[in-house]
Design a protein around this motif. Structure first.
Motif, short mmCIF file in Angstrom:
data_model
loop_
_atom_site.label_atom_id
_atom_site.label_comp_id
_atom_site.label_asym_id
_atom_site.label_seq_id
_atom_site.Cartn_x
_atom_site.Cartn_y
_atom_site.Cartn_z
N HIS A 90 0.85 -1.20 0.00
CA HIS A 90 0.00 0.00 0.00
C HIS A 90 0.88 1.25 0.00
N TYR A 91 0.46 2.25 -0.73
CA TYR A 91 1.12 3.55 -0.64
C TYR A 91 0.11 4.63 -0.94
N ASP A 92 0.42 5.84 -0.50
CA ASP A 92 -0.47 6.98 -0.64
C ASP A 92 0.40 8.17 -1.06
N ILE A 93 0.11 8.73 -2.20
CA ILE A 93 0.86 9.88 -2.70
C ILE A 93 -0.13 11.00 -2.97
N ASP A 94 0.13 12.18 -2.42
CA ASP A 94 -0.75 13.32 -2.68
C ASP A 94 -0.28 14.14 -3.88
N SER A 95 1.01 14.30 -4.04
CA SER A 95 1.56 15.05 -5.17
C SER A 95 2.77 14.30 -5.70
N ALA A 96 2.95 14.31 -7.01
CA ALA A 96 4.08 13.58 -7.58
C ALA A 96 4.53 14.20 -8.89
N LEU A 97 5.79 14.00 -9.20
CA LEU A 97 6.32 14.30 -10.53
C LEU A 97 6.55 12.97 -11.22
N SER A 113 4.76 6.42 11.57
CA SER A 113 3.68 5.56 11.08
C SER A 113 3.27 5.92 9.66
N LYS A 114 3.13 7.21 9.39
CA LYS A 114 2.77 7.67 8.04
C LYS A 114 3.82 7.22 7.03
N MET A 115 5.08 7.38 7.40
CA MET A 115 6.18 7.02 6.50
C MET A 115 6.16 5.52 6.21
N ARG A 174 6.33 4.27 2.34
CA ARG A 174 7.49 3.40 2.17
C ARG A 174 7.44 2.57 0.89
N ALA A 175 6.26 2.04 0.54
CA ALA A 175 6.14 1.17 -0.63
C ALA A 175 5.95 1.93 -1.94
N ALA A 176 5.89 3.24 -1.87
CA ALA A 176 5.66 4.02 -3.10
C ALA A 176 6.79 3.81 -4.09
N PRO A 177 6.45 3.53 -5.35
CA PRO A 177 7.47 3.27 -6.37
C PRO A 177 8.04 4.58 -6.93
N ALA A 178 8.73 5.32 -6.08
CA ALA A 178 9.28 6.62 -6.48
C ALA A 178 10.77 6.67 -6.17
N ALA A 179 11.51 7.38 -7.01
CA ALA A 179 12.94 7.52 -6.78
C ALA A 179 13.21 8.32 -5.51
N GLY A 219 14.82 5.88 4.52
CA GLY A 219 15.10 6.30 3.15
C GLY A 219 14.01 7.21 2.58
N ILE A 220 13.35 7.96 3.47
CA ILE A 220 12.28 8.87 3.07
C ILE A 220 12.58 10.23 3.68
N SER A 221 12.59 11.27 2.87
CA SER A 221 12.84 12.61 3.39
C SER A 221 11.65 13.12 4.17
N ILE A 222 11.92 14.01 5.12
CA ILE A 222 10.88 14.67 5.89
C ILE A 222 11.05 16.17 5.68
N ASP A 223 9.96 16.83 5.29
CA ASP A 223 9.94 18.29 5.22
C ASP A 223 8.99 18.80 6.29
N ILE A 224 9.48 19.64 7.19
CA ILE A 224 8.61 20.33 8.13
C ILE A 224 8.21 21.63 7.43
N VAL A 225 6.91 21.77 7.15
CA VAL A 225 6.42 22.91 6.36
C VAL A 225 5.70 23.88 7.28
N ALA A 226 6.22 25.10 7.37
CA ALA A 226 5.62 26.13 8.21
C ALA A 226 4.41 26.75 7.49
#
Length: 186
Positions: A86-93, A123-125, A130-135, A166-173
């Motif tokens: 399972h994976y969940d992507i909200d925005s992607a290139l 948990s979200k990651m 985690r399983a998202a097929p993205a570079a 192996g997943i980046s985290i952005d804290i967005v203000a």
């Protein structure tokens, strides 16, 4: 409909105007779908959509849109949440060959406890990205100023979590600025 009627709040209004600005290159195949989604905003989900728009804006700014398609909206392999694959992507290139270059899952913590927020981030990651097929994969955590300060104080823990999974985290203000913890590409 005047595009400016979508500008109902600060960052969301700026992001929606940015994405809907017809002077921007419209070569991105996902552009029309984004416009249609904006025009059908569901009032209770505005804050989530605004966060997604801020992340989509970030991808537009950082991505080469001549070679990629912007996708906005949930994607999944069709498995149930938490199930393997399972994976969940909200925005992607999405690259021209159909592979996903960069994937962002948007998250807005509802807790004021920083330790619970970090558990939720982990948990979200693990369950949704985690399983998202993205570079390159990123969890964009949209926070208020108080939570931003608390999470900044946990910089070492967030950096270690990003590296481990192996997943980046952005804290967005609230102003759209980001604190980036690199998870590297996998």
């Amino acid at each position: 409909m005047d595009r400016r009627t979508l500008a109902r709040s600060g960052p969301g209004g700026l992001a929606s105007l940015f994405i809907l600005d017809l002077r921007r290159p419209t070569a991105a195949k996902g552009y029309d779908g984004i416009v249609q989604r904006l025009l059908s905003i569901d009032e209770p989900k505005q804050a989530d959509l605004i966060a997604e728009l801020v992340d989509a804006e970030h991808l537009i700014e950082t991505g080469d849109m001549t070679k990629q398609t912007l996708s906005l909206g949930e994607k999944s392999t069709g498995t149930r949440r938490g199930a393997p694959g399972h994976y969940d992507i909200d925005s992607a290139l999405v690259n021209a060959d159909g592979t996903i270059e960069t994937a962002i899952q948007t998250y807005r913590p509802m807790t004021t406890d920083v330790h619970q927020a970090i558990k939720d981030i982990r948990s979200k990651m693990q369950q949704q990205l985690r399983a998202a097929p993205a570079a390159n994969k990123t969890l964009a955590v949209h926070v208020d100023d108080a939570m931003k300060v608390l999470l900044e104080a946990e910089r070492d823990q967030l950096s270690g979590l990003a590296q481990k999974l192996g997943i980046s985290i952005d804290i967005v203000a609230s102003d759209g600025s980001r604190i980036h913890f690199s998870g590297g590409a996998r």
